[in-house]
Write an enzyme that holds these catalytic residues in place. Structure first.
Site, PDB file in Angstrom:
ATOM      1  N   ASP A   1       0.833  -1.198  -0.183  1.00 60.14           N
ATOM      2  CA  ASP A   1      -0.109   0.062   0.070  1.00 60.14           C
ATOM      3  C   ASP A   1       0.818   1.309  -0.125  1.00 60.14           C
ATOM      4  O   ASP A   1       1.724   1.471   0.608  1.00 60.14           O
ATOM      5  CB  ASP A   1      -0.991   0.054   1.156  1.00 60.14           C
ATOM      6  CG  ASP A   1      -1.817   1.171   1.369  1.00 60.14           C
ATOM      7  OD1 ASP A   1      -2.652   1.324   0.407  1.00 60.14           O
ATOM      8  OD2 ASP A   1      -1.922   1.926   2.187  1.00 60.14           O
TER       9      ASP A   1
ATOM     10  N   GLU B   1       1.337  -0.986  -5.263  1.00 62.85           N
ATOM     11  CA  GLU B   1       0.006  -0.029  -5.073  1.00 62.85           C
ATOM     12  C   GLU B   1       0.837   1.382  -5.519  1.00 62.85           C
ATOM     13  O   GLU B   1       1.057   2.100  -4.603  1.00 62.85           O
ATOM     14  CB  GLU B   1      -0.995  -0.124  -3.889  1.00 62.85           C
ATOM     15  CG  GLU B   1      -2.064   0.576  -4.223  1.00 62.85           C
ATOM     16  CD  GLU B   1      -2.079   1.939  -3.669  1.00 62.85           C
ATOM     17  OE1 GLU B   1      -2.981   3.090  -4.233  1.00 62.85           O
ATOM     18  OE2 GLU B   1      -1.520   2.383  -2.585  1.00 62.85           O
TER      19      GLU B   1
HETATM   20  C1  OTU Z   1      -3.903   3.996  -0.546  1.00 64.08           C
HETATM   21  O1  OTU Z   1      -4.411   5.092  -1.604  1.00 64.08           O
HETATM   22  C2  OTU Z   1      -5.335   3.306  -0.368  1.00 64.08           C
HETATM   23  O2  OTU Z   1      -5.564   2.811  -1.340  1.00 64.08           O
HETATM   24  C3  OTU Z   1      -6.240   4.082   0.368  1.00 64.08           C
HETATM   25  O3  OTU Z   1      -7.588   3.478   0.458  1.00 64.08           O
HETATM   26  C4  OTU Z   1      -5.586   4.713   1.674  1.00 64.08           C
HETATM   27  O4  OTU Z   1      -6.344   5.729   2.018  1.00 64.08           O
HETATM   28  C5  OTU Z   1      -4.090   5.397   1.319  1.00 64.08           C
HETATM   29  O5  OTU Z   1      -3.483   4.448   0.457  1.00 64.08           O
HETATM   30  C6  OTU Z   1      -3.693   5.275   2.721  1.00 64.08           C
HETATM   31  O6  OTU Z   1      -3.088   4.043   3.291  1.00 64.08           O
HETATM   32  O7  OTU Z   1      -3.562   8.410  -2.247  1.00 64.08           O
HETATM   33  O8  OTU Z   1      -6.287   8.296  -2.631  1.00 64.08           O
HETATM   34  O9  OTU Z   1       0.167   6.058  -5.425  1.00 64.08           O
HETATM   35  O10 OTU Z   1      -2.679   6.854  -4.765  1.00 64.08           O
HETATM   36  O11 OTU Z   1      -1.455   5.131  -1.876  1.00 64.08           O
HETATM   37  C7  OTU Z   1      -5.533   7.426  -2.243  1.00 64.08           C
HETATM   38  C8  OTU Z   1      -0.511   5.656  -4.409  1.00 64.08           C
HETATM   39  C9  OTU Z   1      -4.053   7.285  -2.236  1.00 64.08           C
HETATM   40  C10 OTU Z   1      -1.783   6.512  -3.590  1.00 64.08           C
HETATM   41  C11 OTU Z   1      -2.538   5.531  -2.653  1.00 64.08           C
HETATM   42  C12 OTU Z   1      -3.491   6.171  -1.981  1.00 64.08           C
END
Ligand code: OTU
Length: 665
Positions: free
Chosen positions: A296, A338
């Site tokens: 993540d 991710e």
């Molecule tokens: C991720 O997303 C998760 O999918 C989210 O649900 C979380 O809120 C977040 O991490 C924190 O844990 O900015 O708008 O390039 O886009 O990590 C979602 C990666 C996010 C980011 C992503 C993030």
């Protein structure tokens, strides 16, 4: 043996030193054959692990002790790997393309919202079998902080299941049940931050120097201000800024780095103890039966002043080190990065040049997702086509995840360069998409909401379910007011078109929970103080099992969607054309509404055509030829329908074709 001979003299010496120092202990704890396998694997991945670790931590005075501690962690992880999983490791090593095959079909769910507890999820596996799911991403499974927790992305304990979902035993039982059905299990590894209630954070707050060094904290605003100069805000609306003042931390309070919400504290990966803790958590989760670790927020792991603190080279070194070490412990486990970042940055997560095959096996293809939504709004294929032409090619041993929707917002992350190339003004186009998908644009069929609207820049992202964004919600409302039911038909066609496009691509297609039934937006989040500020809850509806009960009735909306999807899935999984091993080709056709892309393989070529317009369209008859097809062409989705009408390839309103034929590569 042979790998040892390949190593540089320096690495060989380092390896021999390790072996001498630990041989006795390994021999004492392992069965002889296990010890041999262990040393073989270590030999194989030694350089891949050592060089990034040296680059990250080699300058430290305690580098040797740190190396030993990491090695101990690897030994422990290997020793505690249960026998059935070791067998799976072996099987996967014999089948290295196990995650690249045509039959890989993914499904993403929140356990609470899908079924209830983990054992309730287990009771619903027959439902997933109907969709031929072979990859299941279960979100929000580990123990989060109480209260607000960013949908489960603020973890308090990585070695415990969220209490309302069950226990670790339930997780292992579920993983076993999935394995028996041939479904691999993916869970989130939230490695950028912990909840501020995590034990490490608690101890940091109490001022324990060892744990203070687990996080990025500052006594005053000097450094935070310097960093802020170049840092974007991820959640500007609800969690502005990237630092949070914690008054009772250490003596006199400290500023803590909090990229996301203020209760999510960013970890300090410059500290090798943090690296090791997370490695040990990876082993722990892998040894419960998890097959895929979703890394993540991977881009954020390393901070550097003067940058946006994303995609720093050290992020890739970290992933590379984890990758190599986990291959020694659990070679059947793969990584999914991710990283929602521009294509060239994304490639780094998979590996380029010398790092090919050494980083993540999987990454999200966010560009394709946003471009097909753009295509639906504009009725034009030009953006998706241009982007596919420019997209860097993925190499063997890694593949993309294709998706229509996920639990996050849609951010219009197509590059400015791409938009300029197709003659769109970047700002105006993004504005148009925001207007379109919130229903503000005249004639729009979509019902979405803004996420993180930033009044300063006018930027926003979009929330909403696939069905509501594709027009089903509006069509149903209109038909209840005596309007035309043809709109419902169009919405269903749009949903199946989007899914047909992602299923037509290689890699792993992901179905987001409820899309198979056309679940609509769930505005009830506004009544829950815990969720009210975060519009992403709009598209995280509770599974509607009543709707699901209609899925076999072709006269219902659910039946048409579910049946349509199952047909696409069954076609995909039984044909080799969709295997990740193939040459991808984007094509321009003579009709701007038609998206066209092909895959060339030794056992036949595939040409996918999708019509972004509500009107029937046609393309030139020689398009299959341009995709390398020499002989006769058949449509996998409609084998008996004629392909040509009046000398051209015909597509219905929002129509989809999967054409196949023989040809040279
Ligand atoms: C991720 O997303 C998760 O999918 C989210 O649900 C979380 O809120 C977040 O991490 C924190 O844990 O900015 O708008 O390039 O886009 O990590 C979602 C990666 C996010 C980011 C992503 C993030």
């Amino acid at each position: 043996m042979h790998n040892l001979l390949q190593m540089s003299a320096e690495n060989r010496t380092a390896f021999e030193r390790f072996r001498e120092r630990h041989a006795h202990r390994v021999a004492k704890r392992f069965e002889p054959l296990d010890a041999d396998v262990f040393w073989l694997r270590l030999e194989r991945w030694f350089e891949d692990a050592r060089s990034p670790l040296l680059a990250l931590y080699g300058e430290r005075l305690d580098a040797t002790e740190q190396g030993d501690a990491i090695f101990d962690c690897v030994v422990d992880g290997y020793l505690s790997r249960p026998a059935p999983l070791r067998l799976l490791d072996l099987e996967r090593q014999m089948t290295p393309d196990w995650f690249e095959r045509s039959n890989m079909i993914g499904y993403v769910l929140y356990p609470q919202r899908f079924a209830g507890t983990l054992s309730d999820v287990q009771d619903r596996l027959d439902y997933l079998d109907e969709l031929h799911i072979s990859y299941l991403h279960i979100m929000s499974l580990l123990k989060p902080r109480p209260g607000k927790n960013d949908g489960g992305y603020a973890i308090m304990d990585y070695r415990a299941v969220a209490p309302e979902l069950g226990t670790l035993e339930d997780l292992r039982a579920l993983a076993t049940a999935l394995r028996e059905r041939g479904i691999s299990l993916c869970i989130d590894l939230v490695l950028n931050h912990t909840a501020r209630e995590h034990d490490w954070a608690r101890r940091a707050r109490a001022g324990e120097p060892e744990y203070l060094d687990y996080y990025l904290t500052f006594p005053d605003r000097e450094l935070p201000d310097a960093f802020e100069q170049t840092l974007p805000e991820i959640f500007p609306d609800e969690a502005p800024g990237n630092f949070t003042f914690v008054p009772d931390m250490a003596a006199g309070g400290r500023w803590v780095w909090t990229t996301f919400y203020e209760y999510q504290w960013d970890l300090n990966y410059a500290n090798p103890a943090v690296f090791r803790e997370m490695l040990s958590i990876m082993c722990f989760l892998a040894n419960q039966g998890v097959d895929v670790l979703r890394l993540d927020a991977a881009p954020f792991l390393w901070k550097r002043q003067g940058t946006n603190c994303q995609n720093q080279p050290e992020v890739h070194l970290l992933i590379q080190a984890y990758r190599a070490l986990m291959r020694i412990i659990a070679p059947g486990v793969i990584f999914k990065a991710e990283a929602i970042v521009p294509p060239d940055d994304l490639l780094q997560y998979i590996g380029v040049k010398a790092s090919v095959g050494k980083r993540s096996e999987l990454a999200y293809n966010n560009q394709f997702m946003v471009n097909i939504w753009s295509g639906l709004a504009t009725r034009k294929a030009s953006l998706a086509t241009a982007a596919m032409h420019m997209a860097p090619r993925l190499l063997l041993g890694s593949c993309a995840l294709h998706y229509v929707r996920c639990h996050d917002d849609i951010g219009w992350a197509m590059t400015d360069q791409m938009l300029l190339q197709i003659g769109e003004d970047p700002h105006a186009h993004r504005q148009f998409l925001n207007d379109f998908y919130t229903g503000r644009f005249p004639g729009s069929f979509a019902r979405g909401e803004f996420f993180q609207f930033n009044p300063r820049t006018g930027d926003a992202r979009i929330s909403g379910t696939t069905a509501s964004l594709a027009g089903l919600e509006q069509a149903l409302e209109n038909s209840m007011q005596g309007g035309d039911t043809a709109e419902i038909d169009l919405a269903i066609r749009r949903i199946l078109l989007l899914y047909g496009l992602i299923l037509g691509r290689a890699g792993i297609p992901l179905i987001y929970m409820g899309d198979e039934l056309g679940l609509l937006n769930d505005p009830s989040y506004k009544d829950h103080p815990e969720y009210a500020q975060d519009s992403r809850w709009l598209h995280r509806p509770v599974m509607d099992w009543h709707k699901a009960s209609r899925r076999h009735d072709p006269n219902t909306i659910e039946g048409r969607l579910f049946g349509g999807l199952v047909k696409l899935i069954e076609t995909r999984r039984t044909h080799p054309h969709f295997h990740n091993f193939g040459l991808f080709q984007a094509l321009w056709s003579d009709n701007p509404h038609i998206l066209a892309f092909a895959r060339r393989r030794h056992d036949g070529h595939l040409l996918v055509l999708g019509n972004f317009s509500e009107h029937p369209q046609s393309v030139q008859p020689d398009l299959p030829h341009h995709a390398g097809i020499d002989g006769p062409v058949a449509d996998l989705l409609a084998p008996n329908d004629p392909i040509l009408h009046a000398g051209r390839i015909h597509l219905q309103s929002y129509g989809l074709r999967w054409l196949v034929g023989e040809g040279s590569i």
